[in-house]
Design an enzyme around this catalytic site. Sequence first.
Site, PDB file in Angstrom:
ATOM      1  CD  GLU A 119      44.406  11.610 -53.383  1.00 47.29           C
ATOM      2  OE1 GLU A 119      44.034  11.993 -54.496  1.00 47.29           O
ATOM      3  OE2 GLU A 119      44.933  12.368 -52.540  1.00 47.29           O
ATOM      4  CD  GLU A 139      41.439  14.064 -49.012  1.00 45.49           C
ATOM      5  OE1 GLU A 139      40.599  13.410 -48.358  1.00 45.49           O
ATOM      6  OE2 GLU A 139      42.424  13.532 -49.557  1.00 45.49           O
TER       7      GLU A 139
END
Length: 265
Positions: A119, A139
């Site tokens: 990210e 995740e």
Amino acid sequence: MSSAEAFSALPVSLAAERRGRVAVLKLNRPQKRNALDDTTILGIETFFTSLPDDIGAVLLVGEGEHFSAGLDLSELQERDVTQGIAHSGLWHRAFEKMQFGKAPVVAVLHGAVVGGGLELAAAAHIRVAERSAYYALPEGSRGIYVGGGGSVRLPRLIGVARMMDMMLTGRTYSAEEGLAMGLTTYLVEPGQGFAKGLELAERIAGNTKLTNFAVTHALPRIAESDPAAGYAMEALMSSIAQADGEAKARLQAFLDKRAPKVTRS
Ligand code: 1HE
């Protein structure tokens, strides 16, 4: 704020130095594979908000064997929903300051570029990946979800379907595969990332401030606009850029045969 003041205000998990007009920001927590804890994210926000005006580009690098292992998982266990929302907001704020800050950012990637590390890399304007770099969104398997702007930035780079696959199946992509997908902007051999990144950052720092603003602030907004608003914004931005004294001087230099021609690199 001077660069000495801005750079000394950083936590130990970050290190910054000046290379001429380029500021180098290093993730400096190799013992935890540059896992991103709250202090580091706040430090990233501080760095980008206090960047001296004469810095023309930023080089973002990671110390050790990996660029970043993403979110510091040891900080996650105690949070309730409200704290989780605030935490995600902290990341959003910091990465917005980076993406829409004073200077373009070149990230140099190697080893793991995963979860929140990906990210972070996605908020950079250019990504130079050494062959050792690999991209993943673990995740999904950890029972959590991206929270650092990944749902907004990554589909724009690689598409919703690819991001879904990465999160649902744990699929990883190599630096080389990242070239075709839009994650890797430049692919380099191991150990070559810093030199290539610095070369690009120096070139970027040599552009006019207005051009770099137009490219990093106006272009992504124009691309998100409906075409009619986009054309209007483009017309305004191009007329503002060409009216700048430095632009006129550069155009004149070309017409006077003092500026380099565009050649194959
Ligand atoms: C960590 C973290 C971390 C390492 N948080 N402590 N991210 C992940 O799911 C990736 C988790 N990390 C890994 O898969 C591996 O650590 C790596 C592939 C990145 C590197 O492996 P390796 O063998 O070089 O290192 P290591 O032995 O696994 O880790 C060294 C130390 O770093 C160890 O601590 P130690 O005290 O036992 O020495 C690890 O516990 C620690 N460490 N990664 C905390 N991530 C805004 S939302 C974003 C959501 C996410 O980012 S989720 C993805 C999280």
